[in-house]
Write an enzyme that holds these catalytic residues in place. Structure first.
Site, PDB file in Angstrom:
ATOM      1  N   GLY A  56     102.498  86.103   9.867  1.00  0.00           N
ATOM      2  CA  GLY A  56     102.063  85.142  10.771  1.00  0.00           C
ATOM      3  C   GLY A  56     101.137  85.562  11.879  1.00  0.00           C
ATOM      4  O   GLY A  56     100.170  86.453  11.374  1.00  0.00           O
ATOM      5  N   TYR A 206     114.182  77.111  23.133  1.00  0.00           N
ATOM      6  CA  TYR A 206     112.755  77.842  22.856  1.00  0.00           C
ATOM      7  C   TYR A 206     111.875  77.556  24.031  1.00  0.00           C
ATOM      8  O   TYR A 206     111.269  78.600  24.446  1.00  0.00           O
ATOM      9  CB  TYR A 206     112.139  77.206  21.591  1.00  0.00           C
ATOM     10  CG  TYR A 206     110.718  77.622  21.264  1.00  0.00           C
ATOM     11  CD1 TYR A 206     110.589  78.880  20.777  1.00  0.00           C
ATOM     12  CD2 TYR A 206     109.660  76.891  21.375  1.00  0.00           C
ATOM     13  CE1 TYR A 206     109.356  79.478  20.491  1.00  0.00           C
ATOM     14  CE2 TYR A 206     108.617  77.236  21.243  1.00  0.00           C
ATOM     15  CZ  TYR A 206     108.305  78.575  20.719  1.00  0.00           C
ATOM     16  OH  TYR A 206     107.174  79.106  20.441  1.00  0.00           O
TER      17      TYR A 206
HETATM   18  N1  LIG Z   1     102.551  79.241  14.959  1.00  0.00           N
HETATM   19  C1  LIG Z   1     102.593  78.509  16.114  1.00  0.00           C
HETATM   20  O1  LIG Z   1     102.332  77.370  16.085  1.00  0.00           O
HETATM   21  C2  LIG Z   1     102.937  78.915  17.601  1.00  0.00           C
HETATM   22  C3  LIG Z   1     102.604  78.271  18.759  1.00  0.00           C
HETATM   23  C4  LIG Z   1     102.830  78.604  19.967  1.00  0.00           C
HETATM   24  C5  LIG Z   1     103.432  79.768  20.155  1.00  0.00           C
HETATM   25  N2  LIG Z   1     103.798  80.572  18.860  1.00  0.00           N
HETATM   26  C6  LIG Z   1     104.341  81.955  19.373  1.00  0.00           C
HETATM   27  O2  LIG Z   1     103.602  83.020  18.469  1.00  0.00           O
HETATM   28  C7  LIG Z   1     104.399  83.953  18.206  1.00  0.00           C
HETATM   29  C8  LIG Z   1     104.408  84.394  16.636  1.00  0.00           C
HETATM   30  O3  LIG Z   1     104.753  83.480  15.982  1.00  0.00           O
HETATM   31  P1  LIG Z   1     104.419  83.219  14.576  1.00  0.00           P
HETATM   32  O4  LIG Z   1     103.797  81.760  14.577  1.00  0.00           O
HETATM   33  O5  LIG Z   1     103.567  84.196  14.113  1.00  0.00           O
HETATM   34  O6  LIG Z   1     105.727  82.799  13.631  1.00  0.00           O
HETATM   35  P2  LIG Z   1     106.236  83.561  12.418  1.00  0.00           P
HETATM   36  O7  LIG Z   1     105.282  83.659  11.347  1.00  0.00           O
HETATM   37  O8  LIG Z   1     107.625  82.907  12.222  1.00  0.00           O
HETATM   38  O9  LIG Z   1     106.397  85.219  12.754  1.00  0.00           O
HETATM   39  C9  LIG Z   1     107.366  85.476  13.895  1.00  0.00           C
HETATM   40  C10 LIG Z   1     107.666  87.093  13.727  1.00  0.00           C
HETATM   41  O10 LIG Z   1     108.474  87.359  14.664  1.00  0.00           O
HETATM   42  C11 LIG Z   1     109.420  88.316  13.974  1.00  0.00           C
HETATM   43  N3  LIG Z   1     110.954  88.484  14.687  1.00  0.00           N
HETATM   44  C12 LIG Z   1     111.674  87.342  14.706  1.00  0.00           C
HETATM   45  N4  LIG Z   1     112.904  87.826  15.322  1.00  0.00           N
HETATM   46  C13 LIG Z   1     112.596  89.114  15.557  1.00  0.00           C
HETATM   47  C14 LIG Z   1     113.833  90.003  15.992  1.00  0.00           C
HETATM   48  N5  LIG Z   1     114.908  89.907  16.371  1.00  0.00           N
HETATM   49  N6  LIG Z   1     113.106  91.312  16.095  1.00  0.00           N
HETATM   50  C15 LIG Z   1     111.846  91.528  15.747  1.00  0.00           C
HETATM   51  N7  LIG Z   1     111.111  90.780  15.150  1.00  0.00           N
HETATM   52  C16 LIG Z   1     111.477  89.727  15.017  1.00  0.00           C
HETATM   53  C17 LIG Z   1     109.505  87.760  12.469  1.00  0.00           C
HETATM   54  O11 LIG Z   1     109.965  88.650  11.646  1.00  0.00           O
HETATM   55  P3  LIG Z   1     110.532  88.226  10.264  1.00  0.00           P
HETATM   56  O12 LIG Z   1     109.292  88.170   9.412  1.00  0.00           O
HETATM   57  O13 LIG Z   1     111.484  89.638   9.659  1.00  0.00           O
HETATM   58  O14 LIG Z   1     111.533  87.166  10.474  1.00  0.00           O
HETATM   59  C18 LIG Z   1     108.227  87.612  12.321  1.00  0.00           C
HETATM   60  O15 LIG Z   1     107.307  88.900  12.079  1.00  0.00           O
HETATM   61  C19 LIG Z   1     105.701  83.456  18.612  1.00  0.00           C
HETATM   62  O16 LIG Z   1     106.138  84.274  19.973  1.00  0.00           O
HETATM   63  C20 LIG Z   1     105.784  82.175  18.555  1.00  0.00           C
HETATM   64  O17 LIG Z   1     106.502  81.639  19.805  1.00  0.00           O
HETATM   65  C21 LIG Z   1     103.332  80.225  17.814  1.00  0.00           C
END
Ligand SMILES: NC(=O)c1ccc[n+]([C@@H]2O[C@H](COP(=O)([O-])OP(=O)(O)OC[C@H]3O[C@@H](n4cnc5c(N)ncnc54)[C@H](OP(=O)(O)O)[C@@H]3O)[C@@H](O)[C@H]2O)c1
Ligand SMILES: *[C@@H]1O[C@H](CO)[C@@H](O)[C@H](O)[C@H]1NC(C)=O
Length: 327
Positions: A56, A206
């Site tokens: 991501g 969340y």
């Molecule tokens: N995408 C959006 O639309 C969006 C919008 C607003 C905010 N965000 C924020 O952006 C950030 C990144 O999200 P993303 O969209 O890239 O989501 P993602 O693709 O689901 O990636 C999340 C990452 O966090 C890791 N993670 C989860 N639990 C963990 C733990 N206990 N220890 C260490 N790592 C952990 C996951 O590891 P695994 O791969 O092993 O599960 C993955 O690498 C998050 O903080 C999210 O709240 C995203």
């Protein structure tokens, strides 16, 4: 011939309508991709940590940091996934100073081990990106018994940051970047039931955790004033990552077929979703900016709840206790 023409005449409005929808969708998509960080910077000699750097937004962030020459640590909860991303980044950027390390933010022991090992390998840290996050989890608890959104998104990163502060200060100017979300606007710190024991809702939990991210960043910025370490938070926008992995309906074939085209138009690519993180981490103009919140590569307002300094202090004191930090 006539048959063909009349056939074409019949389907023309249909084709046009679809073309039109397509063009609109394409324009919407272009518009939705948001601000981009276009400045060239050289990060050679800088050391960065990206939590959740295996997929991501975290992976795209790590990729760009590596491309600019930084030494990058991917702090991941899964070793294989971390190493797969490490190889991918090295291959794409030609930068071999990319490392995958185990750091499960749902375990204080794992966080402490990660920091201990990191400090054995590096005596500098210029950029800490608190990116990892869980979303829409059914009620689960971390190893220490905290509700998982609060525990991973907030408490885990709180401890990680705390343990890295000495090396960040030593490396100043350095930056802490907190990936929060616009969802904080719907969040509330539920003082009487912060661990969601009386009542549980995935969305509420969340949003609370993302509000906590901003309160944490603003309070830490105050404490770090004059240290040369800045801390800012941001909203990446809606990006097409693995974030919705727990939304069962969203994963159904029905939703995927029906919603995919719509989502394609509405969501940022992971690469574009990482732009504000990169901007906050790298733009030289933000060198002295701290305690602020950004969206689409510019300053953005936060909700009134995120400006509640008293709440920030309350949360800070509580989190110190939860994280077992005796200051
Ligand atoms: N995408 C959006 O639309 C969006 C919008 C607003 C905010 N965000 C924020 O952006 C950030 C990144 O999200 P993303 O969209 O890239 O989501 P993602 O693709 O689901 O990636 C999340 C990452 O966090 C890791 N993670 C989860 N639990 C963990 C733990 N206990 N220890 C260490 N790592 C952990 C996951 O590891 P695994 O791969 O092993 O599960 C993955 O690498 C998050 O903080 C999210 O709240 C995203
Ligand atoms: C940040 O502050 C330092 C010290 O006051 C100053 O030299 C520098 O020009 C400032 N940077 C920016 C981008 O304003």
């Amino acid at each position: 011939m006539e048959i063909i023409i009349s056939f074409l005449q019949k389907i023309a409005p249909f084709l046009l309508a679809h073309g039109f929808v397509g063009i609109i969708a394409f324009c919407v998509r272009l518009y939705m991709q948001g601000g981009k960080f276009k400045k060239q910077t050289d990060e050679t000699g800088k050391v960065a940590i990206v939590t959740g750097g295996n997929t991501g937004l975290g992976k795209e962030t790590a990729m760009e940091l590596a491309r600019r020459g930084a030494t990058v640590y991917l702090a991941c909860r899964n070793k294989e996934k971390g190493e797969k991303a490490q190889l991918e980044i090295i291959k794409a950027t030609g930068n071999s100073n990319v490392f995958a390390r185990l750091c499960d933010l749902s375990s204080m022991e794992s966080i402490r081990e990660f920091v201990e090992d990191f400090k054995k390998e590096q005596n500098k840290l210029h950029i800490l990106i608190n990116n990892a996050g869980v979303f829409w989890e059914p009620r689960r608890v971390t190893k220490e018994g905290f509700e998982t959104h609060l525990g991973v998104n907030h408490i885990g990163h709180f401890l990680l940051t705390h343990l890295l502060l000495d090396v960040l200060k030593k490396s100043a100017p350095s930056r802490i970047v907190v990936v929060a979300s616009k969802a904080h606007e719907r969040g509330q710190i539920i003082v009487e039931d912060i661990n969601s024991e009386e009542f549980y809702d995935e969305g509420v939990a969340y949003c609370q955790s993302k509000l906590a991210n901003i309160l944490f960043a603003r309070e830490l910025a105050k404490q770090l004033e004059g240290s040369g370490v800045t801390v800012n938070s941001l909203n990446p926008g809606i990006a097409d990552t693995e974030i919705a992995r727990n939304m069962i309906f969203f994963q159904t074939k029905f939703a995927q077929t029906l919603l995919r085209p719509l989502l394609w138009a509405m969501m940022k690519t992971p690469k574009n979703g990482a732009q504000t993180t990169l901007y906050v981490a790298l733009d030289p103009e933000l060198e002295n900016i701290s305690g602020q919140y950004f969206s689409d590569c510019k300053l953005a307002p936060v909700s009134p709840a995120a400006l509640d300094d008293q709440m920030a202090k309350w949360l800070w004191a509580k989190t110190e206790k939860w994280a077992g930090i005796g200051l």
